[in-house]
Write an enzyme that holds these catalytic residues in place. Structure first.
Site, PDB file in Angstrom:
ATOM      1  N   TYR A 140       0.808  -1.224   0.000  1.00 38.60           N
ATOM      2  CA  TYR A 140       0.000   0.000   0.000  1.00 38.60           C
ATOM      3  C   TYR A 140       0.839   1.271   0.000  1.00 38.60           C
ATOM      4  O   TYR A 140       0.343   2.358  -0.273  1.00 38.60           O
ATOM      5  CB  TYR A 140      -0.942   0.023   1.209  1.00 38.60           C
ATOM      6  CG  TYR A 140      -1.994  -1.081   1.205  1.00 38.60           C
ATOM      7  CD1 TYR A 140      -2.088  -1.997   0.167  1.00 38.60           C
ATOM      8  CD2 TYR A 140      -2.900  -1.196   2.243  1.00 38.60           C
ATOM      9  CE1 TYR A 140      -3.029  -3.003   0.167  1.00 38.60           C
ATOM     10  CE2 TYR A 140      -3.860  -2.200   2.251  1.00 38.60           C
ATOM     11  CZ  TYR A 140      -3.915  -3.104   1.208  1.00 38.60           C
ATOM     12  OH  TYR A 140      -4.855  -4.099   1.209  1.00 38.60           O
ATOM     13  N   LYS A 190       3.713 -15.768   2.275  1.00 37.99           N
ATOM     14  CA  LYS A 190       3.646 -16.458   0.985  1.00 37.99           C
ATOM     15  C   LYS A 190       5.083 -16.700   0.545  1.00 37.99           C
ATOM     16  O   LYS A 190       5.527 -16.212  -0.516  1.00 37.99           O
ATOM     17  CB  LYS A 190       2.856 -15.578  -0.009  1.00 37.99           C
ATOM     18  CG  LYS A 190       2.495 -16.249  -1.317  1.00 37.99           C
ATOM     19  CD  LYS A 190       1.388 -17.267  -1.194  1.00 37.99           C
ATOM     20  CE  LYS A 190       1.157 -17.944  -2.540  1.00 37.99           C
ATOM     21  NZ  LYS A 190       0.283 -19.116  -2.443  1.00 37.99           N
ATOM     22  N   ASP A 222      -2.739 -18.609   1.768  1.00 36.82           N
ATOM     23  CA  ASP A 222      -3.905 -19.260   1.151  1.00 36.82           C
ATOM     24  C   ASP A 222      -4.474 -20.344   2.066  1.00 36.82           C
ATOM     25  O   ASP A 222      -5.690 -20.447   2.243  1.00 36.82           O
ATOM     26  CB  ASP A 222      -3.552 -19.817  -0.248  1.00 36.82           C
ATOM     27  CG  ASP A 222      -2.147 -20.383  -0.322  1.00 36.82           C
ATOM     28  OD1 ASP A 222      -1.410 -20.302   0.676  1.00 36.82           O
ATOM     29  OD2 ASP A 222      -1.778 -20.931  -1.374  1.00 36.82           O
ATOM     30  N   ASP A 246      -5.144  -7.090   5.827  1.00 40.21           N
ATOM     31  CA  ASP A 246      -6.370  -6.380   5.437  1.00 40.21           C
ATOM     32  C   ASP A 246      -7.464  -7.399   5.128  1.00 40.21           C
ATOM     33  O   ASP A 246      -8.600  -7.312   5.596  1.00 40.21           O
ATOM     34  CB  ASP A 246      -6.043  -5.524   4.197  1.00 40.21           C
ATOM     35  CG  ASP A 246      -7.134  -4.518   3.888  1.00 40.21           C
ATOM     36  OD1 ASP A 246      -8.123  -4.458   4.649  1.00 40.21           O
ATOM     37  OD2 ASP A 246      -7.002  -3.801   2.878  1.00 40.21           O
ATOM     38  N   ASP A 250     -10.745  -8.993   7.893  1.00 42.65           N
ATOM     39  CA  ASP A 250     -12.169  -8.927   7.536  1.00 42.65           C
ATOM     40  C   ASP A 250     -12.795 -10.317   7.495  1.00 42.65           C
ATOM     41  O   ASP A 250     -13.942 -10.505   7.895  1.00 42.65           O
ATOM     42  CB  ASP A 250     -12.369  -8.230   6.187  1.00 42.65           C
ATOM     43  CG  ASP A 250     -12.592  -6.736   6.362  1.00 42.65           C
ATOM     44  OD1 ASP A 250     -12.333  -6.230   7.468  1.00 42.65           O
ATOM     45  OD2 ASP A 250     -13.026  -6.073   5.394  1.00 42.65           O
TER      46      ASP A 250
END
Ligand code: NAD
Length: 361
Positions: A140, A190, A222, A246, A250
């Site tokens: 970001y 990852k 994943d 992020d 959620d």
């Protein structure tokens, strides 16, 4: 004495923050804490009064405080404002200026609310996890970034970049948080494809050696996304970089099923923290005394724990909330479709928590 800055903001922000303050006022003396509250403007109400979503003197007050308790910002009144005068700019600016690099989002299911989850009750009962998300680095913020026309084709790029200092400090936040919980950290990465993740694994391992009393596992992002739905109870503290965090925070939140129940904390250096409910300003129900104040009250509990080190006081607040729910009390948002039961308003729910705290004292 601990200085707490209240920033109620817009919509239901003032209603829910008021209840959180009442709870903090009630719990503090019982645990030998002295709190001094100040209140200021942020978001749309600040635009109206001062022409900016966050005035500099408010930022200075926040810096001079031990913690900031925020309600919510935004609403249709200010939707037409230019981008740099939007209410959420106030929120982004205060997070940035205070250097809040760690976002903590607990997802726990109060037993009385297990039926609110989209997952089966036997899967969700007993979920109690904390997502620690790196908030100021990664994809970001990384440079170079931007769009270009290359050989007549539109191209866009972002850069995922972290240095070891950024990784180590968020890892320490996670290990310290785990010490207040079940002493297990899952680092999500990852590393099979990303060099950035390989560095994270190395640095998190180094920080783990400073915390031999906390168990560490590394988990691919994943498979973590799958396990959160399949076996959410296996997680205690999850630590991860900005983008993964992020998304996973959620996902974890949704498992609990109740937006009005979710608190959060954003922490910087030296214990300074900003605490706020995950929900927004809910303009559709603002000013009607029907909002659920429990996310704000639980944000207050996080403030007690993380900025004041008052773990017992935080537990007392959570226990009070739990007992109110066990007794069957609900705000309107917590009533399931097809269920018929009387509901409490925002103030009345705050009263119930205060009464339960009295009982627990
Ligand atoms: P929202 O979270 O405000 O509301 C979503 C839905 O959940 C609404 O139906 C609302 O009534 C309900 N809800 C939310 N909190 C509740 C509570 N405590 N009790 C009962 N019901 C509750 O999200 P939205 O509608 O997408 O956004 C509304 C405004 O809030 C927008 O201006 C948005 O930009 C802003 N917002 C602010 C924040 C923040 O301040 N951190 C976060 C998200 C959205």
């Amino acid at each position: 004495m601990h200085r707490i800055l209240l920033l109620p903001g817009d919509g239901i922000g003032p209603e829910v923050t008021r209840e959180a303050r009442r709870v903090l006022d009630a719990v503090a003396p019982r645990f030998g804490l002295e709190l001094a509250f100040d209140e200021e403007l942020i978001g749309g109400v600040s635009i109206d009064a001062r022409g900016t979503p966050l005035a500099d003197p408010v930022l200075e007050k926040a810096r001079a405080s031990r913690a900031v308790l925020l309600g919510a910002v935004g609403g249709p009144t200010w939707d037409a404002e230019p981008v740099d005068r939007r209410p959420e700019k106030g929120l982004l600016r205060i997070r940035k200026e205070l250097g809040l690099y760690a976002n903590l989002r607990p997802a726990s299911v109060f037993p009385a609310l297990a039926d609110a989850s989209p997952l089966r009750p036997e899967i969700v009962k007993g979920i109690d996890l904390l997502v620690v998300r790196e908030l100021t680095g990664g994809l970001y913020f990384g440079e170079p970034r931007g769009r270009a026309l290359v050989d007549g084709r539109r191209e866009a790029r972002n850069t995922m970049v972290y240095d070891e200092v950024e990784i180590a400090r968020i890892a320490r936040t996670a290990f310290e948080a785990a010490r207040l919980r079940r002493r297990h950290v899952t680092h999500v990465h990852k590393q099979n494809v990303l060099e950035v993740s390989q560095l994270w694994v190395q640095v998190v391992d180094e920080v783990a050696r400073e915390h031999p009393d906390v168990e560490l596992a590394h988990q691919l992002v994943d498979s973590c996304a799958m396990l959160l739905v399949k076996e959410p109870r296996r997680f205690d503290v999850i630590v991860t970089e900005n983008l993964f965090g992020d998304i996973l925070s959620d996902e974890a939140a949704m498992i609990t099923g109740s937006l009005g129940m979710l608190p959060s904390a954003s922490l910087g250096a030296g214990g300074l923290g900003l605490y706020e409910p995950v929900h927004g300003s809910a303009p559709d129900i603002a000013g009607r005394d029907i909002a659920n104040p429990l996310a704000a009250i639980l944000s207050g509990a996080m403030l007690l724990e993380h900025s004041l080190g008052a773990t017992d006081a935080a537990r007392a607040v959570r226990d009070a909330v739990s007992s109110v729910l066990e007794a069957g009390h609900r705000t309107a948002d917590l009533v399931l479709p097809g269920e018929s039961r009387p509901t409490l308003g925002c103030r009345a729910m705050g009263d119930r928590v205060l009464a339960a705290l009295g009982g627990l004292a």
